[in-house]
Design an enzyme around this catalytic site. Structure first.
Site, PDB file in Angstrom:
ATOM      1  N   ASP A   1       6.489   7.858  14.480  1.00 28.67           N
ATOM      2  CA  ASP A   1       6.983   7.068  13.356  1.00 28.67           C
ATOM      3  C   ASP A   1       8.190   7.831  12.821  1.00 28.67           C
ATOM      4  OD1 ASP A   1       7.453   5.259  11.367  1.00 28.67           O
ATOM      5  OD2 ASP A   1       5.396   5.202  10.612  1.00 28.67           O
TER       6      ASP A   1
HETATM    7  C1  BGC Z   1       7.473   2.757   9.173  1.00 28.34           C
HETATM    8  C2  BGC Z   1       7.479   2.122  10.548  1.00 28.34           C
HETATM    9  C3  BGC Z   1       8.863   1.655  10.867  1.00 28.34           C
HETATM   10  C4  BGC Z   1       9.816   2.842  10.804  1.00 28.34           C
HETATM   11  C5  BGC Z   1      11.241   2.489  11.108  1.00 28.34           C
HETATM   12  C6  BGC Z   1       8.542   3.839   9.053  1.00 28.34           C
HETATM   13  O1  BGC Z   1       8.647   4.284   7.740  1.00 28.34           O
HETATM   14  O2  BGC Z   1       6.208   3.322   8.916  1.00 28.34           O
HETATM   15  O3  BGC Z   1       6.573   1.043  10.564  1.00 28.34           O
HETATM   16  O4  BGC Z   1       8.893   1.047  12.121  1.00 28.34           O
HETATM   17  O5  BGC Z   1       9.768   3.381   9.501  1.00 28.34           O
HETATM   18  O6  BGC Z   1      11.807   1.766  10.054  1.00 28.34           O
END
Ligand code: BGC
Length: 752
Positions: free
Chosen positions: A231
């Site tokens: 993530d």
């Molecule tokens: C979120 C993800 C997301 C990623 C990119 C993170 O903060 O938890 O779900 O895909 O950011 O934006």
């Protein structure tokens, strides 16, 4: 290492390899021009594409290229319709390809452990089977367009409070039965191109560094061959993450990460083969993205904004759940004067806040759509933002309600009440919305409450004061027109709750353990999540999992379950006067053996569209897994012998018919002196012999008294050692493979 690329083989330097396993930008992987390795773009989803505009800020929330905004997962899940999810996934895939996006970061298949989780709008369900089936269908659709999915957030990311640091303390059985199966189903059936690890720790170890999670479970147990991506910002220590199985760190570039990898290989701390394996997966992903893809079919949603919008409307229609419809007040006739009350009718809340926020191609409002079919008088009833005196707005709404035949009252959770990044602390509607319901319902008994919310809201204390309640979740860009079609009957409601609506927050199973303390959250309720708890503990809810009304009626008949439990079938008949869709649900109630089991668990469902008077035979396939539970001691799925009740219902609480399947006990386990007395007693070879040795009939009770004792300890009791002196021989006989085979065959025959 040798890399085969279109331009020919090239040998990558250690530095180049280290660069490849870290992103080169917020949304890009690294390119190595001299080796012919190009960069690919990954961007958010999952209920539409969120590709930041070129030249905009890197994160790009609110400033992404226009894309079709489908209902977020909370809505889509209520459709209980995998085919719909597959079509939505394909449409998003077409839009992604048109924008040169290789991977869309979704779907989110985390379980709704608590209704308070701020990101529940992005997740499907409290049930792993439903989450897995819907997630798999979406991935199938997306990847059929040549765009990869990123199955997220692996794992146990069920709250937003301290999501970057909190440790989810979950026992293995609970992980295997509740929090993993949706991931497992998508991985084993769809081979998603990527899996995204979560921010949190799982039993103390950060998901990004969790070898058990990313390698043992994901790759060894489930056979995942794709790429594991972090993530965004989930990696603290790049080298341990690489060793755990995390292939690609995002976003990048991160100089400290690449330098740490290079240094660790030089010092011998990191085996270069581990790095090579991650590089190979990055290259495989880049290669997949470069494959020529089937052109989207003419007329498919990805081709035309209007076709995609029509699909968004269809999806929204199926996402709406009719909770209550006293006196069949809905559907409305178009001739009557309708009071439309509530700012949400004019300014809809159609998606959740955070990284998934799509910039819609257009937005239908309910007010416009209803005005197109009926004479409407509108009053906002409340305003967004602080400092607005609601008293005059409520007075104006009451006057409109008094003048109207029927009131359509739009209330719910304003943006800001729920979002990625934080959790709610209660389930109640904003005070002014509750005041508005009370005032309007008193002024007009024909009041239809239409809810807009991503996470479950409490329907108390106002539930009984209105005849109709429509749960419309967040419906995406075409929600307004979908609602109008449904309220006025050109469509019949077919949504079913993918999560229970509790009476009180205090009744929810995670109440005492959410969101934890001191950066630790204990999943103390174990496997008893959602309806598994309510049904087992007999705790009343306002509306159970699976509930949803229709404008027509359905009956079930000729329910049959195969003797070996491998199949079930039922005939569904539309007994009403109009077309509609039903969702027959199949649950299994397992016998309580050694393991504690929920009262019932969802094992199958279907969505059946039927004309008035039409019947259809619906079949369900049930594999061994449907009857299994995770045995922590054996470290595998085990089917206990006994009577399983296969139940067919309209919800987790409304079982219409059932049949019993008797399954033979598994092959007896190996006995040792450390096995407990009850294991000896239940064993088909040692059980009868021991009972006789202990004195025959009537002494079984005595043995039951010491049932939980390991045999070794029982033998130390004066007198026992002598009578059981040949226990060693008995164990050897019982463990003999031939004897075990005959014993389990006999148990099967007897079980019939
Ligand atoms: C979120 C993800 C997301 C990623 C990119 C993170 O903060 O938890 O779900 O895909 O950011 O934006």
């Amino acid at each position: 290492m040798t890399v085969r690329e279109p331009q020919g083989p090239a040998v990558l330097t250690l530095e180049e390899k280290a660069a490849l396993v870290v992103g080169a930008g917020f949304w890009q992987t690294a390119a190595i021009g001299r080796a012919g390795i190009r960069s690919i773009t990954v961007t958010d989803g999952p209920h539409g594409l969120r590709k930041p505009r070129d030249g905009g800020d890197a994160i790009g929330i609110g400033d992404s290229v226009p894309a079709t905004c489908f209902p977020p997962a909370a809505g889509l899940a209520s459709s209980w319709n995998p085919t719909l999810l597959q079509r939505v996934g394909a449409a998003i895939g077409d839009e992604a390809r048109a924008q040169n996006v290789a991977v869309v970061l979704g779907p989110g298949v985390n379980i709704k452990r608590s209704p308070l989780c701020g990101r529940n709008f992005e997740y499907f369900s409290e049930d792993p089977l439903l989450s897995g089936e819907l997630g798999a269908a979406w991935v199938q659709g997306l990847q059929s367009r040549g765009v990869g999915a990123s199955l997220k957030h692996f794992a146990a990311n069920n709250q937003e409070t301290n999501r970057m640091t909190v440790s989810a303390e979950v026992d293995e059985r609970t992980l295997r039965e509740i929090y993993f199966p949706a991931f497992e189903r998508v991985v084993t059936t769809q081979e998603p191109w990527t899996v995204m690890c979560s921010y949190n720790r799982v039993n103390g170890v950060p998901a990004s560094e969790n070898h058990w999670l990313l390698t043992k479970v994901l790759r060894e147990d489930w056979g995942f061959e794709g790429l594991v991506v972090s993530d965004w910002g989930a990696v603290d220590r790049r080298v341990p993450a690489l060793e755990a199985g995390l292939d690609l760190e995002m976003p990048g570039p991160q100089r400290d990460s690449t330098e740490a990898i290079v240094a660790a290989v030089h010092s011998g701390e990191l085996d270069e083969e581990v790095l090579d394996a991650a590089v190979a997966r990055v290259l495989a992903l880049v290669e997949k993205a470069a494959r020529p893809q089937p052109a989207s079919a003419p007329g498919s949603p990805g081709h035309h904004t209007s076709t995609a919008h029509a699909l968004a409307r269809e999806a929204a229609t199926e996402s709406i759940v009719l909770l209550r419809n006293e006196g069949s007040l809905l559907p409305l006739r178009t001739a009557q004067a309708v009071g439309v009350i509530g700012e949400f009718a004019r300014t809809p809340r159609f998606q959740g806040a955070g990284s998934s926020q799509v910039n819609p191609t257009r937005v239908d409002t309910a007010l416009e759509a209803i005005s197109a079919v009926a004479p409407v008088e509108f009053a906002p009833g409340y305003a967004f933002g602080r400092g607005v005196d609601p008293a005059p707005l409520i007075a104006e709404a009451v006057a409109v309600a008094q003048r109207s035949d029927t009131v359509l009252l739009f209330v719910g959770l304003p943006e800001g009440d729920e979002s990625e990044g934080y959790d709610r602390e209660h389930l109640t509607l904003p005070l002014v919305h509750a005041q508005l319901i009370a005032a309007v319902a008193a002024a007009n008994p024909r009041t239809v409450v239409i809810l807009s919310n991503g996470g479950v809201v409490s329907l108390e204390p106002w539930h009984d004061s209105v005849p109709v309640i429509v749960e419309s979740w967040l419906l995406g860009q075409a929600g307004g027109s979908a609602l109008a079609a449904l309220l006025f009957g050109s469509a019949s409601p077919s949504g079913r709750l993918a999560e229970s609506i509790p009476l009180r927050l205090q009744d929810t199973p995670s109440f005492l353990n959410f969101p934890g303390e001191n950066d630790v959250v204990r999943y103390g309720e174990g496997i008893f999540v959602g309806y598994r708890y309510y049904e087992t503990a007999e705790v009343a809810v306002r509306y159970p999992f699976g509930h949803g009304l229709s404008y027509t009626t359905f009956e079930y008949s000729a329910f049959e379950v195969a003797r070996d439990g491998s199949r079930a079938a039922v005939t569904v008949t539309n007994t009403g006067a109009r077309a509609g869709a039903d969702v027959p649900q199949l649950y299994i109630s397992a016998p309580r053996d050694r393991l504690v089991v929920p009262r019932r668990e969802l094992k199958g469902f279907d969505k059946v569209v039927l004309e008035a008077g039409e019947s259809r035979r619906v079949e369900f396939a049930l594999d061994r897994r449907a009857y299994s539970h995770w045995d922590v001691r054996a470290s595998r799925w085990v089917v206990a012998g006994g009577d399983y009740v296969v139940e067919l219902g309209r919800s987790a609480h409304d079982i219409v018919t059932s049949a019993t399947v008797r399954l033979a006990p598994p092959r007896p386990g190996m006995l040792t002196l450390d096995s407990r007395v009850d294991e000896f007693l239940r064993h088909p070879v040692t059980g009868p012999i021991l009972a006789r040795a202990a004195g025959g009939e009537g002494t079984a009770n005595v043995l039951e008294l010491v049932a939980s004792m390991p045999m070794r300890r029982l033998m130390r009791f004066p007198g026992v050692g002598e009578s059981f002196s040949r226990i060693g021989t008995l164990i050897a006989v019982a463990n003999n493979p031939v004897v075990r085979g005959i014993a389990s065959w006999w148990a099967r025959v007897r079980g019939r």
